[in-house]
Design a protein around this motif. Structure first.
Motif, PDB file in Angstrom:
ATOM      1  N   LYS A   5      47.542  22.064  49.048  1.00 58.73           N
ATOM      2  CA  LYS A   5      46.859  22.502  47.526  1.00 58.73           C
ATOM      3  C   LYS A   5      45.789  23.555  47.804  1.00 58.73           C
ATOM      4  CE  LYS A   5      47.526  17.868  45.510  1.00 58.73           C
ATOM      5  NZ  LYS A   5      46.877  16.281  44.960  1.00 58.73           N
ATOM      6  N   GLY A   6      45.542  24.941  46.990  1.00 58.74           N
ATOM      7  CA  GLY A   6      44.630  25.334  46.725  1.00 58.74           C
ATOM      8  C   GLY A   6      44.358  25.190  45.630  1.00 58.74           C
ATOM      9  N   ALA A   7      42.551  26.475  44.747  1.00 60.39           N
ATOM     10  CA  ALA A   7      42.456  26.597  43.545  1.00 60.39           C
ATOM     11  C   ALA A   7      41.727  27.697  44.310  1.00 60.39           C
ATOM     12  CB  ALA A   7      41.352  25.351  43.600  1.00 60.39           C
ATOM     13  N   ALA A   8      41.980  28.562  42.329  1.00 55.96           N
ATOM     14  CA  ALA A   8      41.114  29.356  42.421  1.00 55.96           C
ATOM     15  C   ALA A   8      39.695  29.079  42.020  1.00 55.96           C
ATOM     16  CB  ALA A   8      41.672  31.179  41.394  1.00 55.96           C
ATOM     17  N   SER A   9      38.542  29.321  42.483  1.00 54.89           N
ATOM     18  CA  SER A   9      37.784  28.704  41.543  1.00 54.89           C
ATOM     19  C   SER A   9      36.198  29.778  41.113  1.00 54.89           C
ATOM     20  CB  SER A   9      36.742  27.512  42.713  1.00 54.89           C
ATOM     21  OG  SER A   9      38.026  26.943  42.861  1.00 54.89           O
ATOM     22  N   PHE A  28      47.194  25.067  42.670  1.00 53.61           N
ATOM     23  CA  PHE A  28      47.583  26.297  42.698  1.00 53.61           C
ATOM     24  C   PHE A  28      48.748  25.569  44.219  1.00 53.61           C
ATOM     25  CE2 PHE A  28      45.887  29.285  44.650  1.00 53.61           C
ATOM     26  CZ  PHE A  28      45.828  28.950  45.732  1.00 53.61           C
ATOM     27  N   GLN A  29      49.951  25.401  44.422  1.00 49.68           N
ATOM     28  CA  GLN A  29      50.543  24.798  45.304  1.00 49.68           C
ATOM     29  C   GLN A  29      50.965  25.522  46.358  1.00 49.68           C
ATOM     30  OE1 GLN A  29      51.202  21.326  45.688  1.00 49.68           O
ATOM     31  NE2 GLN A  29      49.616  21.061  43.717  1.00 49.68           N
ATOM     32  N   TYR A  35      54.205  31.991  52.572  1.00 41.10           N
ATOM     33  CA  TYR A  35      53.245  33.474  53.571  1.00 41.10           C
ATOM     34  C   TYR A  35      52.575  33.798  53.119  1.00 41.10           C
ATOM     35  CZ  TYR A  35      57.322  33.494  56.880  1.00 41.10           C
ATOM     36  OH  TYR A  35      57.874  33.310  58.080  1.00 41.10           O
ATOM     37  N   ALA A  36      51.478  34.175  53.866  1.00 39.34           N
ATOM     38  CA  ALA A  36      49.446  34.783  53.424  1.00 39.34           C
ATOM     39  C   ALA A  36      49.860  35.715  52.126  1.00 39.34           C
ATOM     40  CB  ALA A  36      49.867  35.707  54.277  1.00 39.34           C
ATOM     41  N   SER A  37      51.063  36.304  51.911  1.00 42.20           N
ATOM     42  CA  SER A  37      51.594  37.370  50.960  1.00 42.20           C
ATOM     43  C   SER A  37      51.319  36.217  49.033  1.00 42.20           C
ATOM     44  CB  SER A  37      52.617  38.659  50.989  1.00 42.20           C
ATOM     45  OG  SER A  37      53.636  37.545  51.110  1.00 42.20           O
ATOM     46  N   ASP A  38      52.725  35.500  49.769  1.00 42.52           N
ATOM     47  CA  ASP A  38      52.655  34.119  48.427  1.00 42.52           C
ATOM     48  C   ASP A  38      51.410  33.373  47.796  1.00 42.52           C
ATOM     49  OD1 ASP A  38      55.583  34.733  48.963  1.00 42.52           O
ATOM     50  OD2 ASP A  38      56.068  33.829  50.905  1.00 42.52           O
ATOM     51  N   VAL A  39      51.053  33.458  49.463  1.00 41.47           N
ATOM     52  CA  VAL A  39      49.842  32.822  48.667  1.00 41.47           C
ATOM     53  C   VAL A  39      48.967  33.244  48.255  1.00 41.47           C
ATOM     54  CG1 VAL A  39      47.655  31.600  49.450  1.00 41.47           C
ATOM     55  CG2 VAL A  39      49.712  30.699  50.559  1.00 41.47           C
ATOM     56  N   LEU A  40      48.603  35.134  47.851  1.00 42.33           N
ATOM     57  CA  LEU A  40      47.347  35.740  47.438  1.00 42.33           C
ATOM     58  C   LEU A  40      48.691  35.927  46.268  1.00 42.33           C
ATOM     59  CD1 LEU A  40      46.787  38.050  51.095  1.00 42.33           C
ATOM     60  CD2 LEU A  40      44.856  36.101  49.630  1.00 42.33           C
ATOM     61  N   ILE A  43      47.452  33.301  44.156  1.00 40.75           N
ATOM     62  CA  ILE A  43      45.245  33.236  43.838  1.00 40.75           C
ATOM     63  C   ILE A  43      46.060  33.428  42.729  1.00 40.75           C
ATOM     64  CG2 ILE A  43      44.124  34.040  44.861  1.00 40.75           C
ATOM     65  CD1 ILE A  43      44.989  33.402  47.500  1.00 40.75           C
ATOM     66  N   LYS A  44      46.589  35.607  42.807  1.00 40.58           N
ATOM     67  CA  LYS A  44      45.477  36.177  41.957  1.00 40.58           C
ATOM     68  C   LYS A  44      47.008  35.721  40.469  1.00 40.58           C
ATOM     69  CE  LYS A  44      46.540  40.461  44.594  1.00 40.58           C
ATOM     70  NZ  LYS A  44      47.493  41.430  44.182  1.00 40.58           N
ATOM     71  N   SER A  45      47.914  35.395  41.157  1.00 35.54           N
ATOM     72  CA  SER A  45      48.510  34.566  38.949  1.00 35.54           C
ATOM     73  C   SER A  45      46.842  33.562  38.514  1.00 35.54           C
ATOM     74  CB  SER A  45      49.699  33.752  39.404  1.00 35.54           C
ATOM     75  OG  SER A  45      50.496  34.381  39.400  1.00 35.54           O
ATOM     76  N   SER A  46      46.510  32.401  39.516  1.00 33.87           N
ATOM     77  CA  SER A  46      45.607  31.395  39.446  1.00 33.87           C
ATOM     78  C   SER A  46      43.974  31.886  38.747  1.00 33.87           C
ATOM     79  CB  SER A  46      45.172  30.310  40.383  1.00 33.87           C
ATOM     80  OG  SER A  46      46.099  30.020  40.640  1.00 33.87           O
ATOM     81  N   ILE A  47      43.801  32.989  39.509  1.00 35.52           N
ATOM     82  CA  ILE A  47      42.555  34.073  38.723  1.00 35.52           C
ATOM     83  C   ILE A  47      42.550  34.229  36.867  1.00 35.52           C
ATOM     84  CG2 ILE A  47      41.481  36.101  38.716  1.00 35.52           C
ATOM     85  CD1 ILE A  47      41.592  36.019  41.957  1.00 35.52           C
ATOM     86  N   ASP A  48      43.396  34.617  36.595  1.00 35.85           N
ATOM     87  CA  ASP A  48      43.915  35.219  35.594  1.00 35.85           C
ATOM     88  C   ASP A  48      43.539  34.186  34.848  1.00 35.85           C
ATOM     89  OD1 ASP A  48      44.401  37.683  36.464  1.00 35.85           O
ATOM     90  OD2 ASP A  48      46.282  37.816  36.329  1.00 35.85           O
ATOM     91  N   LEU A  49      44.410  32.856  35.528  1.00 38.08           N
ATOM     92  CA  LEU A  49      44.585  31.852  34.131  1.00 38.08           C
ATOM     93  C   LEU A  49      43.518  31.343  33.739  1.00 38.08           C
ATOM     94  CD1 LEU A  49      47.530  29.801  35.312  1.00 38.08           C
ATOM     95  CD2 LEU A  49      47.207  30.803  32.940  1.00 38.08           C
TER      96      LEU A  49
END
Length: 176
Positions: A5-9, A28-29, A35-40, A43-49
């Motif tokens: 799990k990760g999260a944009a905080s 986000f999961q 890969y790192a680019s997928d996680v980034l 993160i960007k999508s989560s930041i928008d939300l």
């Protein structure tokens, strides 16, 4: 398989490192194939939300914060360039995880081959191989299959200054 799990905080700054009250958070999961680019991108999508939910309140002068549960917090230590060096004595899963975590846009996981630095961007686990860790055991479509402690990796994408002439039986790493 359990996903990480990760999260944009977004949080208020205080005297600690990332310890202030949380303004908004979007989890986000992370899958074992990311890969790192997928996680980034996640993160960007989560930041928008998060921003979509936090900005209207901030614009209206409302500050809704939630105190962090510091017992559930995780902390990231300092990363040094040598942390990306591949240890072929680890399992193929562990080596592939390092490759995925350090892939573009990050500096990449690396090893050496014939005294030349080799950056590995993508790899695929192959469980049917066994042998001496770090040794090339096969070549598939001009790409080396390198043994790990448990399994092997097909180095699908890599980079080096000179085009490597991979040979079965040759070793990668400091002692290769």
């Amino acid at each position: 398989l359990e996903k990480a799990k990760g999260a944009a905080s977004f949080f208020l700054l205080d005297e600690g490192m990332d310890t202030g009250p949380i303004l908004g958070q979007q989890p986000f999961q992370v899958s074992e194939d990311d890969y790192a680019s997928d996680v980034l991108e996640k993160i960007k999508s989560s930041i928008d939300l998060v921003l979509d939910s936090v900005l209207p309140d901030l614009r209206d002068g409302v500050l809704n914060v939630q105190q962090q549960n510091h017992e559930n917090a995780t902390f990231l230590g300092v990363r040094r360039p040598q942390d990306g060096e591949i240890n072929w004595k680890l399992s193929s899963k562990e080596v592939r995880s390092l490759i995925r975590a350090t892939s573009t846009p990050l500096p990449g996981a690396f090893t050496t081959y014939q005294d030349q630095k080799l950056i590995v961007w993508r790899a695929k686990e192959l469980k049917q191989y066994t042998g001496v860790p770090g040794r090339i055991i096969d070549i598939i479509n001009n790409k080396p299959v390198v043994c790990c402690e448990n399994g092997a990796l097909l180095l699908e994408e890599y980079e080096s200054e000179l085009a490597p002439d991979f040979k079965i039986g040759k070793a990668l790493g400091k002692h290769g």
